[in-house]
Design a protein around this motif. Structure first.
Motif, short mmCIF file in Angstrom:
data_model
loop_
_atom_site.label_atom_id
_atom_site.label_comp_id
_atom_site.label_asym_id
_atom_site.label_seq_id
_atom_site.Cartn_x
_atom_site.Cartn_y
_atom_site.Cartn_z
N LEU A 6 29.54 25.27 54.39
CA LEU A 6 29.05 26.50 54.08
C LEU A 6 27.56 26.71 54.69
O LEU A 6 26.83 26.55 53.75
N VAL A 29 30.90 27.31 58.62
CA VAL A 29 30.96 28.81 58.57
C VAL A 29 29.61 29.29 58.36
O VAL A 29 28.99 28.68 57.43
N ARG A 31 27.31 33.21 58.88
CA ARG A 31 27.49 34.70 59.13
C ARG A 31 26.53 35.03 60.44
O ARG A 31 26.87 36.03 60.98
N THR A 222 30.92 34.92 60.68
CA THR A 222 31.84 34.83 59.66
C THR A 222 31.02 34.98 58.24
O THR A 222 30.33 33.83 57.87
N GLY A 223 31.31 36.23 57.60
CA GLY A 223 30.53 36.33 56.35
C GLY A 223 31.22 35.73 55.15
O GLY A 223 32.55 35.72 55.20
N ILE A 224 30.52 35.20 54.36
CA ILE A 224 31.33 34.61 53.09
C ILE A 224 31.18 35.36 52.02
O ILE A 224 30.08 35.59 51.59
N ARG A 225 32.20 35.73 51.38
CA ARG A 225 32.25 36.58 50.20
C ARG A 225 32.27 36.08 49.03
O ARG A 225 31.59 36.45 48.01
N GLU A 238 36.72 32.80 50.42
CA GLU A 238 37.06 34.00 51.01
C GLU A 238 35.93 34.69 51.79
O GLU A 238 34.95 34.57 51.48
N THR A 239 36.20 34.51 53.12
CA THR A 239 35.60 35.25 54.30
C THR A 239 35.84 36.37 54.64
O THR A 239 36.96 37.11 54.24
N ASP A 240 35.17 37.35 55.52
CA ASP A 240 35.57 38.48 56.02
C ASP A 240 36.68 38.41 57.20
O ASP A 240 36.95 39.46 57.89
N ARG A 241 37.13 37.03 57.27
CA ARG A 241 38.18 36.88 58.07
C ARG A 241 39.10 36.10 57.56
O ARG A 241 40.03 35.66 58.30
#
Length: 420
Positions: A6, A29, A31, A222-225, A238-241
């Motif tokens: 990450l 991953v 963003r 890819t944003g990491i939530r 959990e990502t925005d994809r």
């Protein structure tokens, strides 16, 4: 083993390369739209194991008060209601003793020296280029008091076999000829000949190419939530994809790492300390000898590093405590312009310079937080502060060995989150 990294800064990108070389299936991953676009993008340009030292040390609280009162101050605190800053600051104060300083510096030098050796091997193996120079760092002292206060650092350097040389004014000019123009502005310096310089962004980009060639997959934009935990380990990210799963997870998100750990009940004392840089084009670069720095000059009064990067001068410095605010403040630019113009007045045109800021992930004791966590498959690689590039290759190799179950090449005592 499938490993999810990450963050694609210099730390995450480099770790991904060494993990892939160790035989793992690696996905990174990030963003942003490419590697090295945040704190790695325009840092001071130093690979400086000899300059690896914690900010917390004897006398620092008093120095901090003086710094806050300077016109071109190296420390800026923007008042805000921030409990995490208060706790981080109190922890830093507890580390401002001679005993803690020696312990913390020895840990940092251990990682940094190893990293320099790994970087040299990487260059030999791959031939990567990034405006690199191997001419050392010159800590420049404007006052005799600064020069006289180098004893404690030199003792640690001796213990770890780090090369050093104490220089008078003439010795500094032999190392950096352009300083002859301003020889009345300093009294001496400490040369760290084993330090190197270069463009961190270029280096990160080149290592990303090597990583791809080794089989690493990059998921940019890819944003990491959040991290999802179950049964004492990470179950997914959990990502925005959508959700991503792996056998092992390496968190290398710099200053943003604590935000993902807090919901899991893990307290990571890493705080964003904003730094600024100015990238100045060198006037008549091919004939700039005697006008611009040859390597890195560290102005110990203003805590600004001036580094030669090809046909540019990179001025980097300032420690601003303002949370996750990325704003550029013109007063910080004036400080960088002042130091460039004061020490290298004929070096370049500061009016044509590009201005940048980045958030350094700082721990209160200066040492990065590496290695395993209470969650079985979650690993950390963050908290490198101003020394991310200095420690990057060593950190990458160390994490690859650790995650692969191999014995690391250096002692890992005091490097993990367990020390807190």
């Amino acid at each position: 083993m499938k490993v999810l990294v990450l963050g694609a800064g210099v730390i995450g990108t480099t770790a991904s390369y060494y993990l892939a070389r160790a035989g793992h299936e690696v996905t990174v991953v990030e963003r942003r739209e490419g590697p090295g676009l945040e704190t790695s993008f325009a840092n001071a340009g130093e690979v400086s194991p000899g300059y690896s030292a914690p900010w917390a040390g004897p006398g620092v609280p008093l120095k901090a008060v003086k710094w806050l009162l300077m016109r071109h101050r190296p420390l800026v605190i923007r008042p805000r209601l921030d409990l995490h800053l208060v706790l981080w600051g109190l922890s830093m104060l507890r580390n401002c003793t001679a005993a803690r300083y020696e312990i913390n510096k020895s840990r940092m030098v251990r990682v940094a020296e190893y990293s320099r050796d790994v970087l040299r091997q990487l260059r030999a193996d791959t031939g990567i280029r990034y405006d690199e120079r191997m001419q050392g760092t010159l800590q420049l002292f404007r006052t005799q008091h600064q020069l006289d206060g180098t004893g404690a650092d030199i003792e640690v350097l001796k213990r770890f076999g780090v090369g050093w040389e104490l220089l008078d004014r003439d010795g500094c000019i032999r190392q950096e000829p352009a300083l002859a123009r301003v020889k009345d502005k300093f009294v001496g310096g400490l040369l760290l000949p084993g330090d190197e310089t270069g463009d961190c962004f270029k280096s990160t980009s080149e290592i990303a190419k090597l990583a791809r060639a080794a089989g690493v997959s990059f998921s940019f934009g890819t944003g990491i939530r959040q991290l999802n935990a179950r049964g004492g380990q990470i179950d997914s990210v959990e990502t925005d994809r959508g959700a991503l799963q792996a056998d092992a997870y390496l968190l290398a998100l710099g200053s943003y790492s604590p935000l993902l750990l807090r919901p899991l009940g893990l307290k990571l004392p890493v705080y964003p300390v904003k730094g600024y840089s100015l990238t100045v084009p060198i006037a008549d670069a091919p004939t700039a000898l005697g006008r611009a720095p040859e390597s890195t000059v560290m102005d110990e009064t203003h805590k600004v590093a001036l580094t030669r990067l090809g046909d540019r001068i990179r001025a980097g410095g300032t420690a601003e405590l303002s949370g996750y605010d990325p704003s550029l403040h013109v007063a910080r630019r004036r400080t960088l312009e002042h130091v460039v113009s004061d020490l290298f007045p004929a070096g370049g045109d500061v009016a044509q310079a590009s201005f940048w800021s980045g958030l350094r992930p700082m721990t209160p004791d200066g040492t990065p937080v590496l290695g395993p966590t209470p969650l079985r498959n979650l690993w950390l690689s963050t908290g490198h502060g101003t020394l991310g590039w200095t420690m990057a290759t060593g950190t990458g190799q160390l994490m690859a060995d650790w995650i692969s179950g191999r014995q690391p090449a250096i002692d890992t005592e005091g490097l993990t989150i367990a020390r807190y």
